[in-house]
Design a protein around this motif. Structure first.
Motif, mmCIF file in Angstrom:
data_model
loop_
_atom_site.group_PDB
_atom_site.id
_atom_site.type_symbol
_atom_site.label_atom_id
_atom_site.label_comp_id
_atom_site.label_asym_id
_atom_site.label_seq_id
_atom_site.Cartn_x
_atom_site.Cartn_y
_atom_site.Cartn_z
ATOM 1 N N PRO A 107 14.013 95.134 38.798
ATOM 2 C CA PRO A 107 13.246 96.026 37.927
ATOM 3 C C PRO A 107 13.107 95.455 36.514
ATOM 4 N N GLU A 108 14.023 94.585 36.109
ATOM 5 C CA GLU A 108 13.999 93.994 34.776
ATOM 6 C C GLU A 108 13.017 92.834 34.654
ATOM 7 N N PHE A 109 12.422 92.399 35.766
ATOM 8 C CA PHE A 109 11.448 91.309 35.692
ATOM 9 C C PHE A 109 10.372 91.684 34.688
ATOM 10 N N THR A 110 10.021 90.746 33.810
ATOM 11 C CA THR A 110 8.957 90.962 32.840
ATOM 12 C C THR A 110 7.917 89.869 33.019
ATOM 13 N N GLY A 111 6.681 90.274 33.298
ATOM 14 C CA GLY A 111 5.599 89.327 33.494
ATOM 15 C C GLY A 111 5.025 88.843 32.181
ATOM 16 N N PRO A 112 4.080 87.912 32.248
ATOM 17 C CA PRO A 112 3.505 87.322 31.037
ATOM 18 C C PRO A 112 2.801 88.337 30.131
ATOM 19 N N ASP A 113 2.345 89.435 30.707
ATOM 20 C CA ASP A 113 1.661 90.455 29.902
ATOM 21 C C ASP A 113 2.595 91.579 29.456
ATOM 22 N N GLY A 114 3.892 91.441 29.763
ATOM 23 C CA GLY A 114 4.874 92.441 29.370
ATOM 24 C C GLY A 114 5.131 93.512 30.417
ATOM 25 N N LEU A 140 7.408 73.256 39.182
ATOM 26 C CA LEU A 140 8.829 73.509 39.304
ATOM 27 C C LEU A 140 9.103 74.823 38.596
ATOM 28 N N VAL A 141 9.732 75.755 39.282
ATOM 29 C CA VAL A 141 10.010 77.065 38.719
ATOM 30 C C VAL A 141 11.515 77.281 38.711
ATOM 31 N N LEU A 142 12.040 77.691 37.559
ATOM 32 C CA LEU A 142 13.446 78.077 37.456
ATOM 33 C C LEU A 142 13.477 79.546 37.087
ATOM 34 N N GLN A 143 14.055 80.327 37.918
ATOM 35 C CA GLN A 143 14.082 81.772 37.685
ATOM 36 C C GLN A 143 15.483 82.278 37.944
ATOM 37 N N GLN A 144 15.992 83.030 37.000
ATOM 38 C CA GLN A 144 17.302 83.645 37.200
ATOM 39 C C GLN A 144 17.093 84.863 38.081
ATOM 40 N N ILE A 145 17.886 84.976 39.108
ATOM 41 C CA ILE A 145 17.795 86.128 39.995
ATOM 42 C C ILE A 145 18.419 87.320 39.283
ATOM 43 N N GLY A 146 17.702 88.406 39.222
ATOM 44 C CA GLY A 146 18.212 89.606 38.575
ATOM 45 C C GLY A 146 17.537 89.859 37.253
ATOM 46 N N VAL A 147 18.148 89.446 36.167
ATOM 47 C CA VAL A 147 17.633 89.721 34.833
ATOM 48 C C VAL A 147 16.942 88.479 34.294
ATOM 49 N N ILE A 148 15.737 88.642 33.819
ATOM 50 C CA ILE A 148 14.992 87.541 33.228
ATOM 51 C C ILE A 148 14.810 87.850 31.745
ATOM 52 N N THR A 205 13.367 88.369 28.143
ATOM 53 C CA THR A 205 11.999 88.711 27.779
ATOM 54 C C THR A 205 11.447 87.846 26.666
ATOM 55 N N ASP A 206 12.314 87.128 25.935
ATOM 56 C CA ASP A 206 11.781 86.249 24.893
ATOM 57 C C ASP A 206 12.106 84.797 25.231
#
Length: 125
Positions: free
Chosen positions: A33-40, A104-112, A114-115
């Motif tokens: 739920p904490e995922f934040t996309g490029p548009d917020g 190449l994508v690095l994404q933390q699972i769970g909380v991403i 926002t800045d």
């Protein structure tokens, strides 16, 4: 299965099921739920909106996962994709051209974060 293996499997499902097959309903189980996309926009629906836009512009899009590397709650993915620009994409009319990309994508699972400063700090660990 270890948590690291489960995280790798979740990332593969994002590409295989949500993006390639267009079953964005699975994102409710895969995107925090904490995922934040490029548009917020936030949450699985925000991630799904990006997938829908990509699939609208490139209906035959197909991601191929080249590598998945994970440590703890972080997963790095190297991918390629191919598709044909037969639908509108980000305001650009269909060109009918076949396109491909890699990344190449690095994404933390769970909380991403926002800045970007927090994201850079997270990646550098």
């Amino acid at each position: 299965m270890t948590q690291t293996d489960a995280n790798k499997q979740a990332v593969r499902r994002i590409y295989d099921e949500a993006v390639n097959a267009g079953r964005t309903a699975v994102l409710a189980d895969l995107i925090a739920p904490e995922f934040t996309g490029p548009d917020g926009a936030r949450g699985p629906a925000a991630f799904g909106a990006n997938v829908d836009a990509l699939r609208a512009g490139f209906p035959d899009i197909r991601f191929t996962i080249e590598d998945v590397v994970a440590e703890g709650d972080r997963v790095a993915v190297r991918w390629t994709w191919k598709g044909t620009h037969t639908g509108s994409f980000r305001g650009f009319a269909p060109s009918g051209k076949a396109v491909h990309d890699s990344g190449l994508v690095l994404q933390q699972i769970g909380v991403i974060p926002t800045d970007m400063a927090a994201l850079r700090a997270t990646i550098r660990g």
